[in-house]
Write a protein that holds these residues in place. Structure first.
Motif, PDB file in Angstrom:
ATOM      1  N   LYS A   1       0.807  -1.219   0.000  1.00 35.24           N
ATOM      2  CA  LYS A   1       0.000   0.000   0.000  1.00 35.24           C
ATOM      3  C   LYS A   1       0.842   1.271   0.000  1.00 35.24           C
ATOM      4  CE  LYS A   1      -4.257  -1.636   2.176  1.00 35.24           C
ATOM      5  NZ  LYS A   1      -5.123  -1.200   1.092  1.00 35.24           N
ATOM      6  N   ARG A   2       2.155   1.144   0.172  1.00 31.64           N
ATOM      7  CA  ARG A   2       3.050   2.303   0.297  1.00 31.64           C
ATOM      8  C   ARG A   2       2.634   3.182   1.465  1.00 31.64           C
ATOM      9  NH1 ARG A   2       5.681   3.563  -4.444  1.00 31.64           N
ATOM     10  NH2 ARG A   2       7.098   4.721  -3.071  1.00 31.64           N
ATOM     11  N   LEU A   3       2.215   2.560   2.545  1.00 34.62           N
ATOM     12  CA  LEU A   3       1.756   3.278   3.723  1.00 34.62           C
ATOM     13  C   LEU A   3       2.651   2.964   4.909  1.00 34.62           C
ATOM     14  CD1 LEU A   3      -2.139   2.811   3.674  1.00 34.62           C
ATOM     15  CD2 LEU A   3      -0.849   4.875   3.056  1.00 34.62           C
ATOM     16  N   ILE A   4       2.938   4.004   5.709  1.00 35.16           N
ATOM     17  CA  ILE A   4       3.595   3.837   6.997  1.00 35.16           C
ATOM     18  C   ILE A   4       2.509   3.838   8.063  1.00 35.16           C
ATOM     19  CG2 ILE A   4       5.241   4.789   8.650  1.00 35.16           C
ATOM     20  CD1 ILE A   4       6.467   6.373   6.270  1.00 35.16           C
ATOM     21  N   ALA A   5       2.509   2.831   8.926  1.00 35.12           N
ATOM     22  CA  ALA A   5       1.625   2.813  10.089  1.00 35.12           C
ATOM     23  C   ALA A   5       2.454   3.170  11.312  1.00 35.12           C
ATOM     24  CB  ALA A   5       0.992   1.437  10.263  1.00 35.12           C
ATOM     25  N   SER A   6       1.977   4.098  12.124  1.00 34.62           N
ATOM     26  CA  SER A   6       2.716   4.525  13.314  1.00 34.62           C
ATOM     27  C   SER A   6       1.820   4.431  14.541  1.00 34.62           C
ATOM     28  CB  SER A   6       3.237   5.955  13.159  1.00 34.62           C
ATOM     29  OG  SER A   6       2.178   6.869  12.897  1.00 34.62           O
ATOM     30  N   GLY A   7       2.407   4.031  15.673  1.00 31.46           N
ATOM     31  CA  GLY A   7       1.692   3.951  16.943  1.00 31.46           C
ATOM     32  C   GLY A   7       2.170   5.046  17.869  1.00 31.46           C
ATOM     33  N   HIS A   8       1.228   5.691  18.586  1.00 31.06           N
ATOM     34  CA  HIS A   8       1.529   6.921  19.314  1.00 31.06           C
ATOM     35  C   HIS A   8       1.188   6.830  20.806  1.00 31.06           C
ATOM     36  CE1 HIS A   8       2.110   9.488  15.617  1.00 31.06           C
ATOM     37  NE2 HIS A   8       1.553   8.394  15.109  1.00 31.06           N
ATOM     38  N   SER A   9       1.749   7.775  21.554  1.00 29.39           N
ATOM     39  CA  SER A   9       1.538   7.823  22.996  1.00 29.39           C
ATOM     40  C   SER A   9       0.121   8.223  23.360  1.00 29.39           C
ATOM     41  CB  SER A   9       2.524   8.805  23.637  1.00 29.39           C
ATOM     42  OG  SER A   9       2.308  10.120  23.146  1.00 29.39           O
ATOM     43  N   ASP A  10      -0.633   8.823  22.431  1.00 34.59           N
ATOM     44  CA  ASP A  10      -2.010   9.251  22.712  1.00 34.59           C
ATOM     45  C   ASP A  10      -3.035   8.181  22.342  1.00 34.59           C
ATOM     46  OD1 ASP A  10      -1.897   9.335  19.980  1.00 34.59           O
ATOM     47  OD2 ASP A  10      -2.538  11.420  19.778  1.00 34.59           O
ATOM     48  N   SER A  11      -2.582   6.939  22.210  1.00 33.56           N
ATOM     49  CA  SER A  11      -3.433   5.770  21.961  1.00 33.56           C
ATOM     50  C   SER A  11      -3.854   5.623  20.502  1.00 33.56           C
ATOM     51  CB  SER A  11      -4.711   5.807  22.825  1.00 33.56           C
ATOM     52  OG  SER A  11      -4.400   6.039  24.176  1.00 33.56           O
ATOM     53  N   LYS A  12      -3.366   6.468  19.618  1.00 33.61           N
ATOM     54  CA  LYS A  12      -3.800   6.433  18.229  1.00 33.61           C
ATOM     55  C   LYS A  12      -2.815   5.679  17.336  1.00 33.61           C
ATOM     56  CE  LYS A  12      -6.300  10.812  18.552  1.00 33.61           C
ATOM     57  NZ  LYS A  12      -6.383  12.220  18.099  1.00 33.61           N
ATOM     58  N   VAL A  13      -3.365   5.085  16.277  1.00 39.43           N
ATOM     59  CA  VAL A  13      -2.572   4.518  15.186  1.00 39.43           C
ATOM     60  C   VAL A  13      -2.873   5.356  13.953  1.00 39.43           C
ATOM     61  CG1 VAL A  13      -2.168   2.502  13.735  1.00 39.43           C
ATOM     62  CG2 VAL A  13      -2.646   2.201  16.176  1.00 39.43           C
ATOM     63  N   LYS A  14      -1.821   5.782  13.255  1.00 38.83           N
ATOM     64  CA  LYS A  14      -2.005   6.652  12.098  1.00 38.83           C
ATOM     65  C   LYS A  14      -1.349   6.046  10.862  1.00 38.83           C
ATOM     66  CE  LYS A  14      -2.151  10.839  14.945  1.00 38.83           C
ATOM     67  NZ  LYS A  14      -1.566  12.177  15.208  1.00 38.83           N
ATOM     68  N   MET A  15      -1.935   6.341   9.714  1.00 40.17           N
ATOM     69  CA  MET A  15      -1.405   5.898   8.427  1.00 40.17           C
ATOM     70  C   MET A  15      -0.913   7.100   7.632  1.00 40.17           C
ATOM     71  SD  MET A  15      -1.740   2.611   8.273  1.00 40.17           S
ATOM     72  CE  MET A  15      -2.625   1.346   9.210  1.00 40.17           C
ATOM     73  N   TRP A  16       0.277   6.940   7.016  1.00 35.86           N
ATOM     74  CA  TRP A  16       0.898   8.008   6.246  1.00 35.86           C
ATOM     75  C   TRP A  16       1.270   7.477   4.874  1.00 35.86           C
ATOM     76  CZ3 TRP A  16       1.031  12.362   9.346  1.00 35.86           C
ATOM     77  CH2 TRP A  16       0.944  12.142  10.720  1.00 35.86           C
ATOM     78  N   ASP A  17       0.898   8.203   3.826  1.00 36.12           N
ATOM     79  CA  ASP A  17       1.203   7.809   2.454  1.00 36.12           C
ATOM     80  C   ASP A  17       2.501   8.476   2.028  1.00 36.12           C
ATOM     81  OD1 ASP A  17       1.292   7.329  -0.301  1.00 36.12           O
ATOM     82  OD2 ASP A  17      -0.884   7.467  -0.517  1.00 36.12           O
ATOM     83  N   ILE A  18       3.542   7.686   1.758  1.00 35.50           N
ATOM     84  CA  ILE A  18       4.846   8.274   1.428  1.00 35.50           C
ATOM     85  C   ILE A  18       4.821   8.980   0.081  1.00 35.50           C
ATOM     86  CG2 ILE A  18       6.079   6.573   2.817  1.00 35.50           C
ATOM     87  CD1 ILE A  18       6.908   5.197   0.218  1.00 35.50           C
ATOM     88  N   ARG A  19       3.761   8.766  -0.707  1.00 30.27           N
ATOM     89  CA  ARG A  19       3.627   9.457  -1.990  1.00 30.27           C
ATOM     90  C   ARG A  19       2.956  10.818  -1.835  1.00 30.27           C
ATOM     91  NH1 ARG A  19       0.501   4.282  -4.098  1.00 30.27           N
ATOM     92  NH2 ARG A  19      -0.359   4.724  -2.027  1.00 30.27           N
ATOM     93  N   SER A  20       2.459  11.104  -0.619  1.00 31.50           N
ATOM     94  CA  SER A  20       1.728  12.358  -0.389  1.00 31.50           C
ATOM     95  C   SER A  20       2.379  13.139   0.739  1.00 31.50           C
ATOM     96  CB  SER A  20       0.255  12.065  -0.042  1.00 31.50           C
ATOM     97  OG  SER A  20      -0.355  11.316  -1.050  1.00 31.50           O
ATOM     98  N   PRO A  21       3.324  14.026   0.423  1.00 30.57           N
ATOM     99  CA  PRO A  21       3.992  14.796   1.464  1.00 30.57           C
ATOM    100  C   PRO A  21       3.005  15.702   2.203  1.00 30.57           C
ATOM    101  CG  PRO A  21       4.503  15.684  -0.714  1.00 30.57           C
ATOM    102  CD  PRO A  21       3.779  14.391  -0.928  1.00 30.57           C
ATOM    103  N   GLY A  22       3.323  15.989   3.441  1.00 31.43           N
ATOM    104  CA  GLY A  22       2.449  16.810   4.264  1.00 31.43           C
ATOM    105  C   GLY A  22       2.339  16.210   5.644  1.00 31.43           C
ATOM    106  N   ASP A  23       1.618  16.877   6.511  1.00 34.05           N
ATOM    107  CA  ASP A  23       1.530  16.431   7.893  1.00 34.05           C
ATOM    108  C   ASP A  23       0.157  15.894   8.255  1.00 34.05           C
ATOM    109  OD1 ASP A  23       4.172  17.074   8.377  1.00 34.05           O
ATOM    110  OD2 ASP A  23       3.709  19.138   8.939  1.00 34.05           O
TER     111      ASP A  23
ATOM    112  N   THR B   1      -6.757   7.452  10.701  1.00 34.43           N
ATOM    113  CA  THR B   1      -6.453   7.382  12.127  1.00 34.43           C
ATOM    114  C   THR B   1      -7.372   6.355  12.769  1.00 34.43           C
ATOM    115  OG1 THR B   1      -5.768   9.709  12.180  1.00 34.43           O
ATOM    116  CG2 THR B   1      -6.274   8.672  14.287  1.00 34.43           C
ATOM    117  N   TYR B   2      -6.816   5.518  13.652  1.00 37.31           N
ATOM    118  CA  TYR B   2      -7.562   4.448  14.308  1.00 37.31           C
ATOM    119  C   TYR B   2      -7.465   4.662  15.820  1.00 37.31           C
ATOM    120  CZ  TYR B   2      -6.961   2.558   9.637  1.00 37.31           C
ATOM    121  OH  TYR B   2      -6.943   2.406   8.266  1.00 37.31           O
ATOM    122  N   THR B   3      -8.608   4.615  16.508  1.00 35.31           N
ATOM    123  CA  THR B   3      -8.645   5.125  17.882  1.00 35.31           C
ATOM    124  C   THR B   3      -9.222   4.149  18.903  1.00 35.31           C
ATOM    125  OG1 THR B   3     -10.788   6.169  17.408  1.00 35.31           O
ATOM    126  CG2 THR B   3      -8.813   7.519  17.102  1.00 35.31           C
TER     127      THR B   3
END
Length: 475
Positions: free
Chosen positions: A340-362, A367-369
């Motif tokens: 999928k070309r996606l980075i999945a990241s796990g965070h201290s605020d209990s969230k899991v986020k997906m980032w598309d490396i083909r789409s720069p930005g913040d 988001t999964y909660t």
């Protein structure tokens, strides 16, 4: 005459409002495919009623549970609610993809440890897994068979690897050939050790000692080429992230033999061998806090996550950032999906986020909660492009489909914080998957027989065995 189907559990008369539905599936089994002609179904049907429709059409006995997707999103409401929420005309045909529902895996085995379990990795051609523990020891355990009728407890591991002087933080395997295993571990003692284990003698020694970090080493990974099994030439490369805010790149000759660390087998025998000391060949600087997660994406690219809230993509050859994202909260874990070309990241605020490396930005693309505590693990399934695994301080492990905001399964057998979780996928035609997890309750747990259906798995089986297992290990 309309193609109407009356459900036993959601009865209706012919005057009840209906909507036209067409079914399709990507399941490989031809016996699970229904006709592609449209049906008129009661608009109040939800996924359980729709599952009954598929079972009726296929005449399945016993029945199977199915999930449904509309436009690549899981259906978690009735057809009427879907039309209202998505502003879909009731005169339109609703196209539903169906797939077999994921059944909750059984808790098959518990592996008792003397202290907190901080890290887990698997040996994919052997039914083995490794754990890193707060007692400074890496242990190798056997995966247990999935035909056990009850949960069994185990206290004796196959091999214990002693050499670190502080808690283990990460374990990663990279080499399996016959009875020989190669893997690496990082520790709060500021060091990385490379290990060689011999299953026939149940012994292990640290062949290389990687020095260079000035603070605890928090994460570790190996290059994609170093993940290939039965490698006969070329240096092995590793990367490590630390509380000293740096990433080190390491290179070593896996054929060098160490001949001074302590190693003991399950029989308590001890012997002395010497570890070759290695200095880093490169250092990446840019984070302003602990480098807590790392993933070697391609031979010249890696991804890092940090408590400074940043995800960074690095060009290794240039020792420079080539992209990145602002995660907004501390990042503890990450995983990359080449499908999928996606980075999945796990965070201290209990969230899991997906980032598309083909789409720069913040902005995260998803988001999964569902978690209620610090997310400690996220890992994409190695052959299914949609499923991923998470663990957290809320004592749970969750299995997700990226197309649903709700977890498919939540495992609740742990009684304290879960620090590590990992898929184990067997390389057979069934491609059964198990989940391994461990944490502050000092127990590693094995949940078995997670039966998944693999789009990419069908493709991978056409590749050679080495490529298939490499993909599984990198998951």
């Amino acid at each position: 005459k309309d193609n109407r189907i009356e459900m036993a559990d959601e009865t209706t008369d012919l005057e009840e409002e209906t909507v036209e539905v067409r079914f399709f599936t990507n399941l490989a089994d031809p016996n699970l495919k229904v006709t592609d002609k449209p049906f008129r179904l009661p608009i109040k049907l939800g996924r359980y009623g729709l599952s009954g429709v598929i079972n009726h059409l296929l005449s399945l006995d016993p029945p199977k549970p199915f999930e449904f997707l509309v436009d690549s999103e899981y259906l978690r409401e009735t057809l009427l609610q879907h039309c209202e929420n998505k502003k879909v005309s009731k005169e339109d045909t609703i196209v539903l993809e169906y797939t077999e529902a994921l059944t909750e895996p059984s808790h098959n085995a518990t592996f008792q440890h003397p202290d907190w379990i901080s890290a887990i990795d698997t040996c994919v051609t052997k039914k083995l897994f490794m754990t890193g523990c707060f007692d400074n020891v890496v242990r190798i355990w056997k995966i247990q068979d999935d035909n056990q009728s009850e949960t069994k407890e185990y206290e004796e591991c196959e091999i214990s690897c002693v050499g670190h002087t502080n808690a283990i933080t990460s374990v990663v395997s990279f080499y399996e050939n016959g009875d020989q295993l190669g893997f690496a571990s990082s520790s709060k003692d500021c060091k990385v050790r490379v290990w060689k284990a011999d299953l026939s003698t149940k012994s292990a020694h640290s062949s290389h000692l990687l020095r260079g970090h000035s603070a605890a080493v928090q994460c570790l990974d190996v290059s994609p080429s170093s993940s290939f099994l039965n490698r006969n030439s070329g240096p092995m490369k590793l990367c490590s992230g630390s509380w000293d805010k740096t990433i080190h790149i390491w290179s070593l000759d896996h054929q060098e033999k160490g001949a001074s660390v302590e190693s003991k087998s399950g029989s308590s025998k001890k012997r002395k061998v010497t570890a070759i000391e290695v200095d880093p060949i490169g250092t990446l600087k840019g984070h302003s806090d602990c480098v807590s997660a790392i993933y070697w994406m391609t031979e010249n690219e890696l991804i890092s996550g940090s408590w400074d809230h940043k995800l960074k993509i690095w060009d290794i050859e240039k020792a420079a950032e080539s992209g990145g994202f602002n995660g907004n909260t501390p990042i503890q874990t990450l995983s990359y999906s080449p499908f999928k070309r996606l980075i999945a990241s796990g965070h201290s605020d209990s969230k899991v986020k997906m980032w598309d490396i083909r789409s720069p930005g913040d902005s995260a693309v998803s988001t999964y909660t569902s978690h209620k505590g610090f997310v400690t693990t996220v890992q994409w399934h190695p052959t299914n492009s949609n499923h991923f695994l998470t663990s957290a301080h809320d004592h749970t492990v969750k299995i997700w489909d990226a197309r649903s905001k709700f977890p498919l399964v939540t495992l609740k057998d742990h009684t304290d914080k879960v620090f590590a979780a990992r898929w184990f996928v067997e390389g057979n035609e069934d491609l059964k998957a198990s989940v391994l997890s461990g944490g502050a309750d000092t127990k590693a747990m094995q949940h078995n027989a997670v039966l998944l259906f693999y789009q990419e798995g069908q493709i991978l089986r056409q590749c050679n065995t080495t490529q298939f297992f490499c993909s599984i290990r990198r998951g």
